[in-house]
Design a protein around this motif. Sequence first.
Motif, PDB file in Angstrom:
ATOM      1  N   LEU A 188      51.872 -27.728   7.316  1.00 52.95           N
ATOM      2  CA  LEU A 188      52.452 -27.632   8.652  1.00 52.95           C
ATOM      3  C   LEU A 188      51.526 -28.129   9.751  1.00 52.95           C
ATOM      4  O   LEU A 188      51.930 -28.209  10.897  1.00 52.95           O
ATOM      5  CB  LEU A 188      52.872 -26.191   8.928  1.00 52.95           C
ATOM      6  N   ASP A 189      50.265 -28.422   9.440  1.00 52.39           N
ATOM      7  CA  ASP A 189      49.402 -28.998  10.474  1.00 52.39           C
ATOM      8  C   ASP A 189      49.283 -30.508  10.309  1.00 52.39           C
ATOM      9  O   ASP A 189      48.443 -31.151  10.944  1.00 52.39           O
ATOM     10  CB  ASP A 189      48.025 -28.351  10.458  1.00 52.39           C
ATOM     11  N   ASN A 190      50.122 -31.094   9.455  1.00 54.13           N
ATOM     12  CA  ASN A 190      50.191 -32.543   9.299  1.00 54.13           C
ATOM     13  C   ASN A 190      48.930 -33.130   8.690  1.00 54.13           C
ATOM     14  O   ASN A 190      48.673 -34.311   8.807  1.00 54.13           O
ATOM     15  CB  ASN A 190      50.479 -33.209  10.659  1.00 54.13           C
TER      16      ASN A 190
ATOM     17  N   LEU B 201      48.549 -21.262   7.881  1.00 55.61           N
ATOM     18  CA  LEU B 201      48.352 -22.555   7.238  1.00 55.61           C
ATOM     19  C   LEU B 201      47.682 -22.431   5.880  1.00 55.61           C
ATOM     20  O   LEU B 201      47.881 -23.264   5.008  1.00 55.61           O
ATOM     21  CB  LEU B 201      47.501 -23.449   8.136  1.00 55.61           C
TER      22      LEU B 201
ATOM     23  N   PRO C  35      55.454 -32.566   9.363  1.00 56.32           N
ATOM     24  CA  PRO C  35      56.007 -31.802  10.490  1.00 56.32           C
ATOM     25  C   PRO C  35      56.163 -32.629  11.752  1.00 56.32           C
ATOM     26  O   PRO C  35      56.899 -32.236  12.650  1.00 56.32           O
ATOM     27  CB  PRO C  35      54.995 -30.679  10.685  1.00 56.32           C
TER      28      PRO C  35
END
Lengths: 802, 454
Positions: free
Chosen positions: B344-346, B88, B301
């Motif tokens: 990608l971890d929103n 991340l 994501p």
Amino acid sequence: MAKASKKKVSKAVVKAMDTTAAVTPDVVYDEEDEEDLSKADEVITSEDEDGEDERRRQKLLEAISALGGKRKKTLGERSEPSVQMSEFTVNADGEGDKIDLSDLIGTVERTSAVPATTKKQLKNLQRSTKPIACPLSKQESQRIQRDVAFQKAATEVTRWKSIIKQNQRAEQLVFPLNQEPIGPKPMERVVSGWKAQTPLEQEIFAVLSANKQPINDPILTPTEEASMRAMSLEEAKIRRAELQKARALQSYYEAKARREKKIKSKTYHKVQNKAKRKEFLKQFDEMVVADPASALEELNKIEMSRMQERMSLKHQNSGKWAKSKAIMAKYDDGARKAMQQQLEVNKTLTQKLVSSLNEEEEEEEKDEADAEVLPELVNDAEQVLNSLNPWMRGKLSEEHKEKEISNTVDLTAEGPGNTVEEDEDEEEVEETEEEKLLREFESRRKLRHALETDAAPLTCMDDNTEDKAAAENPDVSDKEEEELSEFTSLFRGIADSLQEAESETAEAGEDHSTPLEEDLIRVRTLEDMELLSQENLPSGEAAAPPQQPPDTAALSSATEKTGKNRKRKRGIELKEVLTKGTEVIKVPLIPTTEDNEDNEDTEDRDDGLDQSGLIKEAFAGDDVISDFLKDKRKQEDAGKPKVVDLTLPGWGEWGGTSLKPSRHKRRRFRVKTAPPPPRKDRHLPSVIMSEKRNSSISLHQVSSLPFPFENHAQFESTIRSPLGRTWNTERTVKKISMPKVVTQMGAIIEPMAREELLKERKQLVLRSFSRPCSPCFPGSPVKYSITGESCVFNQKHIGYRY
Amino acid sequence: MCNTRGPAMAEVKVLSRNPDDYVRETKLDIQRVPRNYDPTLHPFEVSREYTRALNATKLERLFAKPFVTSLDGHRDGVNCMAKHTKTLSTLLSGSCDGEVKVWNLTKRECVRTLQAHEGFVRGMVVRFCGSSFFTVGDDKTIKQWKMEAPGYGEEEEPLNTILGKSVFTGLDHHQKDAVFATCGQQVDIWDEQRTSPIRSFTWGVDSFSAVRFNPVETELLASCASDRSVVLYDMRESTPLKKVIMTMRSNTLCWNPMEAYYFTCCNEDYNLYTYDMRFLDKPITVHMDHVSAALDVDYSPTGKEFVSASFDKTIRIFAKDGGHSREVYHTKRMQHVICIKWSLDNKYILSGSDEMNIRLWKANAAEKLGVMSPREREAANYNQTLKEKFQHHPQVRRVARHRHLPKSLYHQTKELRVMKEARRRKEMNVRKHSKPESVPLLTEKEKHVVTVVK
């Protein structure tokens, strides 16, 4: 092996033939080339033999020839040696020839490796003389390709629809989607390279290994593992769901059967039985086509039961009960009916089943059957019913006469017959057509009796009067004739099949219903007119239809009674009667004329009075203006602040029932609020303006209905229900305030994987199995047993979920 | 007094309470709080909750500080970015001078710089395993680089270099296989092991601006072409599938990572369009709010929202089915935003812009970033539900929807609104004065699609 070797031999032969065929033309074609080659060969050999001198000479010659300006032809040519000469001594023949399809596939016929279908296709190709269609243009073919490919992709993508829908509807989504399940993990996964070191540990492990308990994987014993292998969790779930469903269905079925068994209505069971029989017959017919052997068996069974029925005295009306009923039958309709039913049962049970299997036999036995069925009925009729009735004897010799009699009867008789029927069994509204028919005949018989006893001369004069009656209403007589003919045909063809007879009787019954209604109209109209205009129609009865025969006068009271009954029960018929009645009789015209008169009167009055007068008249009673003023006064009063008295008796002084707080104190604790701002409508005497509307509040109010809501009630109810933990329990609050999307901190959320699709499918399967079961067995324990080891597994992996 | 009379037991009434009802067994247990839920004891529930909701909304706006940090170091405008697929905290960015930088986001520093191309770095993508990344540039090359920095004394060299025939303008990698796609004069599918494309798609156009693989149905891909079209492909087929031509050119597109058949493309006409790939004749939703061309788009994501970058120097966040943005980010110094990514971890949004900076934003402007205690989380959840419940009330809505915009942007928005209204009025007048049904009544969705080519 032998076959294979044979094939090989044949192949070899073919090859040989090919080569022999090929040799001769080859020589012809390639003569020149060969010459060249031979020349070259000569040159080379000479070189070898003569050595250096020769080479020099050759060079010289070449130089000379080069001077001549003519180049050697062979130099620039490119040739494929394999075409002319092959190492396998097989030359390609027909090099310049046109190649046929047969050349290419000639050997296909003889090789076994080529599938038969291909051979066939090739043959077809050879046979077809049509030219092959011109191929599509590149653009078009590409377009088709694209279209096909797109369709494919679209269908592929559509598979995700259910998952997408589900996720959109989900109350909460937790990302990442494929998280590791929580629970005990095997030790190796948690700790790698761990060994029992202390003596205690070693001892424990020794014991464990001795008892074949799992050491490395603390979750499953070998037996459990075996059971796991035998059936996975998913399978077990599916299986359990299946079983649950089956059990649920069984219980439903049982409950249904019990419920049906409890129903007391005979008619219901009769209908049910009939339906079953019909169904069975249908199935039997199918079976005759599909499985003749079993059909024959079934037929035998049926035959057997029929034989038994015929042998036994059951349903024959010969028992004690039947005899007693036979005595009663003269006076009691119910008894008669019961006996009829018995006979009906007998008839149906002894009915010969008609099918293609026993058609030949049937024809032989037909006469027999006729003899069998008819006499019973006749016997029965003689036994139970009036012997005077020739119809019931099965003779129809005196058709004409009987018909005429029936005509007279028909006009009048239906009324009492119906009354009896409806008085007797109000529950049995739906009767079978046969019963109707029978009852009709009974009533006719009754009336004939009455006629015979009452008016003997009338019966003597029968023919004439009845002829007249027939002349008067030919329609009716025609219909009666039809019915009669139908009835006779019914009697004749009764042995053919039960179903046919039933349908016919049904038709007959329907036919009967029309004249029956016609009859009733006359009676009804009278009564209705009475009801409609009692006060202004004293001559209602006088306006009775002239067609009404004098016989009915005697029964008028009875008919009236029936009319009332009818009206009580069936509203629809009444309507019919009303509409038809106006056609027949002119009486209803009187009230309409009255109406006209009324209208004229009002019109006259309208002319006289103007609009304002009318209004004045309409609101003569109430004083609108004073009412309004009162209303306004009331509202003004309501808006004024009240004096609040906060006096507490007994505080600071003596209190008691008879004591009042002092005036001083009362004055002190009386709170007077400031007067409100002046009303907006104080200068408008004819207007009331509400003071309730508060602009400061309206700032906070929703002005229009927001999107997802369909009506105000919905929206208001959502606003009204509080969410906080002051009003709701902890669990409710948590559930209400659950966030829609939950993500894990620091976790990468991968895109949706294909595995989700499979998972979804499995879940779907499970859900489809378990859905009907879950509500009906809320807390039922898992009962099913799988043999042996899997039971252990059940307890461990399924049992605890409940 | 009584006792003196005799030994008879006197009745003594004492207040007695069972300690089990109010004493904790251990001090780690939560305190037992008796509650009475009788509604008469808790009146005015609606007004109290309304006040709470209003306060929560105000606090949300108070805490809304989306800008986290700016990463500077590029010496030219940032032209493309790539998220690391496995880490991340790693971000890659390529600039207009051919330089690629690898950033550590937690430390907010550049960890590696390499001169990848001559001219622009046009596209960049990290392999699904995260061990290497690909770049394409204006120098007609595709280069594969190792993710790890070269050791001491080693030279910075690409693993592979493929020399193409024309300039590549975009690049994307397959989700699982060793296959990637480029676009330029045509859309090419490449095997990583080969130097020539395994498949080339052309369909009457010679210039593509972007190509993207579908992350769910991994064999499908879509591209934006210069003839104002969006073209769909299947990697397994020899021909493209379908294309939709719009009134203006789409710059880039992005597939929804959770919903296989939806994609969103950002258009030159200031709008973004979400399409269902099965029904291209009409977009599912038209997302409007930008006042200049939308340049880049990326889905969150979770697939619930997406973020778009625009030439109007703003970033906007849209709900996937929302016609208007829920959030707009801008700073004084941020120029035209060229590329945008949703982490990608929103949680974060990364934007690369013309003025050489990469900016890190929070995806939820008012969200607390650190660890939250359970009570805190519960309170936040409760506040969120309250806000949702009272979102239609004018005061709450006013506070929640209010955003500050730069003056120019604000006026531009107003101007656009006026223009739109004028256009609408004119169309209405035309319709009024022409033969009935000769001027069709088109919805906003239908207006922007010219045709669908099979």
